[in-house]
Scaffold this motif. Sequence first.
Motif, PDB file in Angstrom:
ATOM      1  N   ASP A 167      -2.268   0.658 -10.850  1.00  0.00           N
ATOM      2  CA  ASP A 167      -1.067   0.143  -8.990  1.00  0.00           C
ATOM      3  C   ASP A 167      -2.303  -0.994  -8.655  1.00  0.00           C
ATOM      4  O   ASP A 167      -1.931  -1.900  -7.397  1.00  0.00           O
ATOM      5  N   THR A 168      -2.525  -1.995  -9.861  1.00  0.00           N
ATOM      6  CA  THR A 168      -2.738  -2.867  -9.292  1.00  0.00           C
ATOM      7  C   THR A 168      -2.784  -4.325 -10.762  1.00  0.00           C
ATOM      8  O   THR A 168      -3.392  -3.510 -11.267  1.00  0.00           O
ATOM      9  N   SER A 190      -2.774  -0.188  -3.703  1.00  0.00           N
ATOM     10  CA  SER A 190      -3.540  -0.378  -3.713  1.00  0.00           C
ATOM     11  C   SER A 190      -4.369  -1.673  -2.397  1.00  0.00           C
ATOM     12  O   SER A 190      -5.517  -1.388  -2.128  1.00  0.00           O
ATOM     13  N   TYR A 201      -5.026  -1.650   1.450  1.00  0.00           N
ATOM     14  CA  TYR A 201      -4.501  -1.567   2.720  1.00  0.00           C
ATOM     15  C   TYR A 201      -4.438  -2.380   3.130  1.00  0.00           C
ATOM     16  O   TYR A 201      -5.522  -3.269   3.357  1.00  0.00           O
ATOM     17  N   TYR A 206       0.752  -1.278  -0.356  1.00  0.00           N
ATOM     18  CA  TYR A 206      -0.052   0.287   0.048  1.00  0.00           C
ATOM     19  C   TYR A 206       1.363   1.358   0.196  1.00  0.00           C
ATOM     20  O   TYR A 206       1.913   1.946   0.670  1.00  0.00           O
ATOM     21  N   THR A 239      -5.983   0.646 -12.540  1.00  0.00           N
ATOM     22  CA  THR A 239      -4.878   2.163 -11.740  1.00  0.00           C
ATOM     23  C   THR A 239      -6.876   1.738 -11.006  1.00  0.00           C
ATOM     24  O   THR A 239      -7.670   2.338 -10.889  1.00  0.00           O
ATOM     25  N   LEU A 268      -6.790   2.722  -7.268  1.00  0.00           N
ATOM     26  CA  LEU A 268      -7.474   3.869  -5.914  1.00  0.00           C
ATOM     27  C   LEU A 268      -6.494   4.836  -7.161  1.00  0.00           C
ATOM     28  O   LEU A 268      -7.575   5.890  -6.082  1.00  0.00           O
ATOM     29  N   HIS A 269      -5.932   4.864  -6.779  1.00  0.00           N
ATOM     30  CA  HIS A 269      -4.945   6.029  -7.186  1.00  0.00           C
ATOM     31  C   HIS A 269      -5.181   6.760  -8.472  1.00  0.00           C
ATOM     32  O   HIS A 269      -5.376   6.642  -9.102  1.00  0.00           O
TER      33      HIS A 269
END
Length: 229
Positions: free
Chosen positions: A95-96, A115, A117, A36, A86, A88-89
């Motif tokens: 990001d994944t 991503s 958390y 994360y 993408t 989350l960001h």
Amino acid sequence: MCFQDRVATEIVRLKQLVDAGRIGKPILVSGKVKWYRPPEYYTDSRWRGSSTLDGGGALMNQGVHTVDLLLWLMGDVVRVNAKAITALHKIEVEDTVVTTLQFARAIGTLEAATSAYPGYRRRVELTGSEGTIILEDNQIVAVDLRIPGEDLPSPHDNLKEASTNPSATSPVVSDVGGHRKILEDFIRAIETDGKPACDGYEGRRSVELVQAIYESSRTGESVTLANVT
């Protein structure tokens, strides 16, 4: 090439066990880099999350060390099928990402994320006809083989050390021991006219595999790697 996993004591031991055939015929491989990074990790940087300057996201930046590790341990990947998103960001890159890997001698999966958390330890699982060995961060945490031996590491001693690695939640490198060892290895190769633990040819394999994963995600098709040795 700063792939410091190749000089980590426990990972070198794992490589020796695999090369000695202790897991038997390789069957299934799993690599998970479910880390994360908070939004400011990207917004406070001029290059992170940029397709031009970062060259990629969670896979190229965070996951590439595990890409190299899987190639080093299990050999060439022949074909990939992947999806990068993408999730989350607010960045230009992924990001994944989830990938299926067809090795020359096994099949496997690779997950990489910034991503997930709150962030979890990097985990690599190797299963063969004779058992399974599991790595978390740089420590072997499980050894389940049909034929045990005194030469096997003692994973229970490594559980506490593996749980304290901060890379899953922070970009700060608190332990530079691996970086120091890989630099020392490179200097030694120069002084002895030898070969470093990871040279440019080996490093290129990881970049080629990452690019194949990105191509598969873009096209929605499987991608066959052309330069498999």
